[in-house]
Design a protein around this motif. Structure first.
Motif, mmCIF file in Angstrom:
data_model
loop_
_atom_site.group_PDB
_atom_site.id
_atom_site.type_symbol
_atom_site.label_atom_id
_atom_site.label_comp_id
_atom_site.label_asym_id
_atom_site.label_seq_id
_atom_site.Cartn_x
_atom_site.Cartn_y
_atom_site.Cartn_z
ATOM 1 N N LEU A 1 -11.177 14.112 -13.528
ATOM 2 C CA LEU A 1 -9.705 13.960 -13.862
ATOM 3 C C LEU A 1 -9.420 15.648 -13.268
ATOM 4 O O LEU A 1 -8.387 15.122 -13.074
ATOM 5 C CB LEU A 1 -10.020 14.849 -15.835
ATOM 6 N N ALA A 2 -9.858 16.659 -12.505
ATOM 7 C CA ALA A 2 -9.059 17.721 -11.839
ATOM 8 C C ALA A 2 -9.019 16.658 -10.821
ATOM 9 O O ALA A 2 -8.088 17.753 -10.552
ATOM 10 C CB ALA A 2 -10.664 18.910 -11.507
ATOM 11 N N ALA A 3 -9.906 16.136 -9.992
ATOM 12 C CA ALA A 3 -9.942 16.157 -9.070
ATOM 13 C C ALA A 3 -8.824 15.109 -7.979
ATOM 14 O O ALA A 3 -8.371 14.893 -7.830
ATOM 15 C CB ALA A 3 -11.025 15.819 -8.209
ATOM 16 N N ARG A 4 -8.338 14.070 -9.707
ATOM 17 C CA ARG A 4 -7.803 13.151 -10.002
ATOM 18 C C ARG A 4 -6.113 13.169 -9.906
ATOM 19 O O ARG A 4 -5.518 13.025 -9.334
ATOM 20 C CB ARG A 4 -8.108 12.167 -11.179
ATOM 21 N N ASN A 5 -6.183 14.811 -10.704
ATOM 22 C CA ASN A 5 -4.815 15.087 -10.878
ATOM 23 C C ASN A 5 -4.508 16.037 -9.414
ATOM 24 O O ASN A 5 -2.712 15.972 -9.160
ATOM 25 C CB ASN A 5 -4.807 16.097 -12.298
ATOM 26 N N ALA A 6 -5.010 16.688 -9.065
ATOM 27 C CA ALA A 6 -4.560 17.471 -7.781
ATOM 28 C C ALA A 6 -4.654 16.407 -6.883
ATOM 29 O O ALA A 6 -3.420 16.901 -6.195
ATOM 30 C CB ALA A 6 -6.003 17.835 -7.719
ATOM 31 N N PHE A 7 -5.430 15.401 -6.438
ATOM 32 C CA PHE A 7 -4.592 14.624 -5.854
ATOM 33 C C PHE A 7 -3.269 13.769 -6.030
ATOM 34 O O PHE A 7 -2.765 14.169 -5.142
ATOM 35 C CB PHE A 7 -5.676 13.453 -5.317
ATOM 36 N N ARG A 8 -3.025 13.461 -6.961
ATOM 37 C CA ARG A 8 -1.505 12.759 -7.109
ATOM 38 C C ARG A 8 -0.213 13.646 -7.565
ATOM 39 O O ARG A 8 0.181 14.020 -6.685
ATOM 40 C CB ARG A 8 -1.365 12.873 -8.731
ATOM 41 N N GLU A 9 -1.120 15.144 -7.591
ATOM 42 C CA GLU A 9 -0.419 16.384 -7.194
ATOM 43 C C GLU A 9 0.259 16.523 -5.872
ATOM 44 O O GLU A 9 0.887 16.536 -5.353
ATOM 45 C CB GLU A 9 -0.441 17.883 -8.003
ATOM 46 N N ALA A 10 -1.135 16.990 -5.285
ATOM 47 C CA ALA A 10 -0.856 16.279 -3.748
ATOM 48 C C ALA A 10 -0.105 15.501 -2.831
ATOM 49 O O ALA A 10 0.835 15.321 -2.045
ATOM 50 C CB ALA A 10 -2.473 16.877 -3.318
ATOM 51 N N MET A 11 -0.454 14.624 -3.506
ATOM 52 C CA MET A 11 0.232 13.453 -2.723
ATOM 53 C C MET A 11 1.751 13.093 -3.034
ATOM 54 O O MET A 11 2.242 12.840 -2.202
ATOM 55 C CB MET A 11 0.349 12.214 -3.257
ATOM 56 N N ARG A 12 2.639 13.708 -4.221
ATOM 57 C CA ARG A 12 3.467 13.700 -4.418
ATOM 58 C C ARG A 12 4.574 14.529 -3.528
ATOM 59 O O ARG A 12 5.881 14.977 -2.937
ATOM 60 C CB ARG A 12 3.856 14.442 -5.995
ATOM 61 N N GLN A 13 3.973 16.166 -3.011
ATOM 62 C CA GLN A 13 4.508 16.766 -2.244
ATOM 63 C C GLN A 13 3.679 15.902 -0.654
ATOM 64 O O GLN A 13 4.409 16.859 0.552
ATOM 65 C CB GLN A 13 2.991 17.794 -2.045
ATOM 66 N N SER A 14 3.475 15.463 -0.228
ATOM 67 C CA SER A 14 3.018 15.060 0.802
ATOM 68 C C SER A 14 3.830 13.924 1.770
ATOM 69 O O SER A 14 3.672 13.318 2.562
ATOM 70 C CB SER A 14 1.198 14.354 1.414
ATOM 71 N N ARG B 1 1.113 -0.956 0.041
ATOM 72 C CA ARG B 1 -0.071 0.416 0.062
ATOM 73 C C ARG B 1 0.990 1.228 0.451
ATOM 74 O O ARG B 1 2.102 1.023 0.200
ATOM 75 C CB ARG B 1 -1.196 -0.057 1.452
ATOM 76 N N GLU B 2 0.609 2.142 0.049
ATOM 77 C CA GLU B 2 0.992 3.767 0.013
ATOM 78 C C GLU B 2 -0.232 4.929 0.945
ATOM 79 O O GLU B 2 -0.862 4.442 0.405
ATOM 80 C CB GLU B 2 1.324 4.536 -1.334
ATOM 81 N N THR B 3 0.621 5.496 1.486
ATOM 82 C CA THR B 3 0.200 6.220 2.593
ATOM 83 C C THR B 3 1.110 7.744 2.597
ATOM 84 O O THR B 3 2.051 7.371 1.966
ATOM 85 C CB THR B 3 -0.366 6.387 3.100
ATOM 86 N N ILE B 4 0.681 8.659 2.961
ATOM 87 C CA ILE B 4 1.291 9.866 2.955
ATOM 88 C C ILE B 4 1.813 10.220 4.490
ATOM 89 O O ILE B 4 1.171 9.400 5.992
ATOM 90 C CB ILE B 4 0.075 10.940 2.825
ATOM 91 N N THR B 5 2.497 11.300 4.710
ATOM 92 C CA THR B 5 3.656 10.882 5.781
ATOM 93 C C THR B 5 2.835 13.132 6.244
ATOM 94 O O THR B 5 2.971 12.759 8.359
ATOM 95 C CB THR B 5 5.110 10.711 6.150
ATOM 96 N N LYS B 6 2.929 13.956 5.848
ATOM 97 C CA LYS B 6 2.461 15.045 5.890
ATOM 98 C C LYS B 6 1.538 15.720 4.954
ATOM 99 O O LYS B 6 1.160 14.915 4.203
ATOM 100 C CB LYS B 6 3.648 15.732 6.244
ATOM 101 N N LYS B 7 0.830 16.466 5.911
ATOM 102 C CA LYS B 7 -0.121 17.680 4.330
ATOM 103 C C LYS B 7 0.188 18.029 3.575
ATOM 104 O O LYS B 7 0.915 18.191 3.539
ATOM 105 C CB LYS B 7 -0.621 18.302 5.723
ATOM 106 N N ALA B 8 -0.556 17.999 2.367
ATOM 107 C CA ALA B 8 0.292 19.578 1.792
ATOM 108 C C ALA B 8 -0.975 19.529 0.481
ATOM 109 O O ALA B 8 -2.341 19.104 1.222
ATOM 110 C CB ALA B 8 0.422 18.137 1.000
ATOM 111 N N GLY B 9 -1.263 20.098 -0.130
ATOM 112 C CA GLY B 9 -2.279 20.708 -0.485
ATOM 113 C C GLY B 9 -2.066 20.996 -2.255
ATOM 114 O O GLY B 9 -0.623 21.197 -2.421
ATOM 115 N N ALA B 10 -2.529 20.602 -3.569
ATOM 116 C CA ALA B 10 -2.186 21.385 -4.780
ATOM 117 C C ALA B 10 -3.497 21.844 -5.356
ATOM 118 O O ALA B 10 -5.571 21.518 -4.950
ATOM 119 C CB ALA B 10 -2.230 19.975 -5.146
ATOM 120 N N GLU B 11 -3.348 22.208 -6.391
ATOM 121 C CA GLU B 11 -4.507 22.525 -6.915
ATOM 122 C C GLU B 11 -4.357 22.189 -8.657
ATOM 123 O O GLU B 11 -3.147 21.966 -9.114
ATOM 124 C CB GLU B 11 -5.291 23.856 -7.131
ATOM 125 N N TYR B 12 -5.482 22.127 -9.521
ATOM 126 C CA TYR B 12 -5.573 21.403 -10.767
ATOM 127 C C TYR B 12 -6.644 22.054 -11.085
ATOM 128 O O TYR B 12 -7.995 21.329 -11.296
ATOM 129 C CB TYR B 12 -5.303 20.265 -11.063
#
Ligand SMILES: Nc1nc2c(ncn2[C@@H]2O[C@H](COP(=O)(O)OP(=O)(O)O)[C@@H](O)[C@H]2O)c(=O)[nH]1
Ligand SMILES: [Mg+2]
Length: 693
Positions: free
Chosen positions: A576-589, A476-487
């Motif tokens: 599509l916007a939500a999916r990409n925003a989520f991915r972007e945020a995940m990379r920052q988290s 599985r994958e998870t995140i370790t800190k908060k992050a935000g993104a927009e798309y």
């Protein structure tokens, strides 16, 4: 012939491998007049080891059933396999019997499977006895075994029979209760006689213990005993029956199957004293889902439980069934509660090993076979009519070993699947499923031996070539800190455009909470009717993480803002916007990989303890505890699943085949560093492709 409830007994013979269960079963049938000649296990002709795989390997793999008539009673006996690979058939025989006889080798005493089976019986509060086998062999010792049982299980055992000598000097057994001796006659049936003078004292002392045990069964008997110092034979019987059915005493027997010795007095015990179905109760769930006791009762309408399914080359599908209430008749109609369907009952059988004998009916307490049923599967409840309770299903352990499998020729894949489904029907500890996440057909079960036997059978009978490999781990994958993104998803094509903007924040959740969606939009920045699209996009984003494409867990996603277009916006644009925003945020988290960690219990002889422990620490295991009783150690540990994929093979080699274990999923834990890099690399080829819609 059909027997009434009070004249039926059900006994399962169980125990560690090679203790002589199959030989005991065979020679009991000989002593009971069912067969005129007892065959050896080595000849491949015994009554109970009749399947091709058992004949080939000279071990028991499936439960077998046969019955003996003694003193007007029908005693159903199960012979069961000793290897933990085939524990499913031991459990079903325990479920269907009111008494278990544990075979213990007179030379080795309590072994690992004996301990596991004992605990299983404890969990069922099931009365049991010990049969000390192979007394004709050198180094066999009855008293040693009893002392061993006492030490390991903290329980006294009461000899109902005891051996006269052992090894080459073995003569036979003493029937303590009836004050007789039974002399071994080699291939001929054992012979009754007087107790020889040199065993009189021991027999008298054993009788004294038996009287005390009988008095324990009943307070008034105890008073009689204290007053008079003895009990009448009737009082003895009554007391022993009570003490046994309440599981207060553990009777012990001795004998030698190959010398036809110690068998008749055991049959007498089974007929006269062993608990039978007449006083037993089963348990079910009523229509409200509450657990209820179901006393075995011939006077009520039919209810029965399918305990086993097997396929016979000639007779086709055989459903083994235990009648709990009423009676089951041939050529009748019944109702399969579990399938909610009517079932036509055609022919009804009882069996002597593979030999089927037709019967007209079976009464409560008895066990028989329905051939060619349309709807029956193991664990189904069968009744006279609808709307009845369902019996509690067999409680089976989780699989400990898994492999991925596929047919070499693509065209054989469906056929392979079909026979794997059938194998899973026959043995409920064997499972077959397609893992959509890892894209593999995975089969799992109680050990390598079980799985190999099943695959070999399919290879041989269906001529399917196949290959197996170690299954992929479901990381599985998870995140370790908060992050935000927009798309912003924006497309200008000829006609309608596409437009949707999503602004979100993600935050870690506690382990195991999986996913939380929070809509924190103010003032209609994203209109309500597009929110389901946003959520779909998040779910899609979480299905494949940005690290290695594994599912993302334990994340809170909060939608904080967005933007829409009165003409060009659509659910798809927002997805599509939500999916990409989520991915972007995940990379920052600061994402991390999680691996499944299993909780593992290992049983080994103490001499292997050190090796097993160091093997476990090499497997990144965390030892949680360790107990040792009478030479057998139990280790509890948490170990990453990735390290346990071949544990049944590893443990076998570390313990020369004597160790055994159980395993179940415990939790997901973060994994970092070199190990994580390797997983990510291995997943590259496998990563879910990003598809643009
Ligand atoms: N000498 C002797 N050998 C026995 C006796 N019972 C079983 N054996 C042998 O022990 C081995 C294992 O027996 P088997 O009945 O297959 O044991 P199971 O695995 O418990 O069913 C076989 O070689 C038997 O011949 C016995 O009473 N005396
Ligand atoms: Mg056997």
């Amino acid at each position: 012939m059909s027997y009434s409830t009070e004249n039926i007994k059900n006994v399962s013979i169980a125990g560690h491998g090679q203790t002589g269960k199959t030989s005991l079963f065979e020679h009991l049938l000989f002593a009971g007049g069912v067969i005129s000649r007892a065959e050896t296990v080595e000849s491949g002709k015994t009554t109970s080891d009749y399947s091709p795989e058992e004949i080939e390997r000279k071990i028991s793999i499936h439960a077998a059933l046969a019955h003996i008539e003694r003193k007007g009673k029908k005693i159903n006996f199960f012979d069961t396999p000793g290897s933990s690979d085939f524990t499913g058939d031991v459990i079903l025989s325990f479920r269907a019997s009111e008494f278990a006889l544990l075979a213990v080798d007179g030379r080795s005493g309590v072994q690992i499977e004996t301990i596991k089976l004992w605990r299983n019986l404890d969990g069922r509060n099931k009365p049991r006895g010990i049969f000390v086998t192979r007394m004709d062999e050198e180094r066999a010792g009855f008293e040693n075994v009893l002392a061993d049982v006492k030490e390991k299980f903290k329980t006294g055992v009461v000899p109902f029979t005891m051996p006269m000598g052992s090894g080459a000097a073995y003569k036979g057994v003493i029937d303590v209760l009836n004050g007789k001796a039974w002399f071994a006659q080699g291939d001929a049936p054992e012979k009754e006689g007087e107790i020889p003078p040199e065993f009189k004292d021991a027999a008298a002392a054993a009788l004294e213990r038996l009287i005390e045990a009988a008095a324990e069964g009943d307070d008034t008997l105890m008073e009689h005993y204290i007053d008079k110092g003895s009990l009448s034979p009737e009082e003895m019987h009554k007391g022993l029956i009570e003490a046994l059915s309440e599981n207060k005493i553990v009777p012990a027997f001795a004998g030698s199957a190959l010398k036809n010795s110690g068998l008749v007095p055991f049959l007498d015990f089974a007929a006269d004293i062993a608990p039978g179905p007449a006083a037993a109760r089963d348990s079910g769930k009523n229509t409200n889902g509450e657990e209820v006791d179901v006393p075995v009762d011939p006077g009520k309408p039919l209810s029965a439980l399918v305990i086993k399914t097997s396929y016979d080359q000639f007779s086709g599908k055989l459903s083994w069934i235990k009648i709990i209430n009423g009676k089951l008749s041939a050529d009748s109609e019944a109702f399969n509660v579990s399938e909610n369907r009517k079932e036509r009952i055609g022919k009804l059988y009882v069996c002597q090993g593979k030999k089927l004998e037709e019967v007209k009916e079976l009464f409560a307490g008895d066990i028989g076979i329905v051939a060619k049923s349309a709807t029956f599967k193991t664990n189904d409840t069968v009744t006279a009519g609808e709307n009845a309770l369902q019996f509690v299903p067999l409680r089976l352990p989780d699989p400990v070993h898994a492999v991925a499998v596929n047919a070499l020729a693509k065209k054989d894949d469906d056929k392979l699947g079909e026979f794997l489904v059938r194998a899973a029907e026959e043995d409920r500890t064997f499972r077959y499923s397609f893992n959509a996440e890892t894209k593999e057909a995975v089969i799992s079960g109680m050990g390598e031996l079980q799985i190999n036997i099943i695959l070999d059978k399919i290879r041989a009978n269906q001529k399917i070539e196949m290959e197996t490999h170690v299954p992929r781990v479901a990381y599985r994958e998870t995140i370790t800190k908060k992050a935000g993104a927009e798309y912003t998803h924006k497309k200008q094509t000829g006609g309608h455009g596409q437009y949707g903007k999503v602004v979100l924040e993600i935050a870690p959740l506690p382990r195991g909470e999986k996913y939380r969606f929070v809509n924190a939009i103010f003032g209609g920045a994203i209109p309500k009717n597009y929110i389901p699209g946003v959520e779909k996009g998040i779910v899609e984003g979480m299905a494949a993480g940005t690290m290695a494409g594994y599912p993302v867990v334990d994340v809170e996603v909060k939608i904080t803002d967005g933007k829409y277009h009165p003409v060009d916006s659509s659910e798809l644009s927002f997805k599509l916007a939500a999916r990409n925003a989520f991915r972007e945020a995940m990379r920052q988290s600061s994402p991390t990989l999680l691996e499944p960690v299993m909780s593992l219990t290992v049983f080994v002889e103490e001499k292997y303890l050190g090796d097993v422990m160091s093997d476990l620490s090499g497997k990144r295991g965390k030892i949680l505890g360790q107990d040792s009783v009478g030479g057998i150690a139990e280790i509890r540990a948490q170990v990453p699943q990735a390290e346990l994929l071949r544990y049944s093979i590893d443990l076998r080699s570390v313990t020369s085949g004597t160790g055994s274990f159980s395993v179940e999923f415990d939790h997901y834990a973060p994994i970092a560093g070199k190990l994580a890099d390797e997983i990510i690399k291995a997943a590259e080829a496998f990563k879910v492709q990003e598809t643009e819609e």
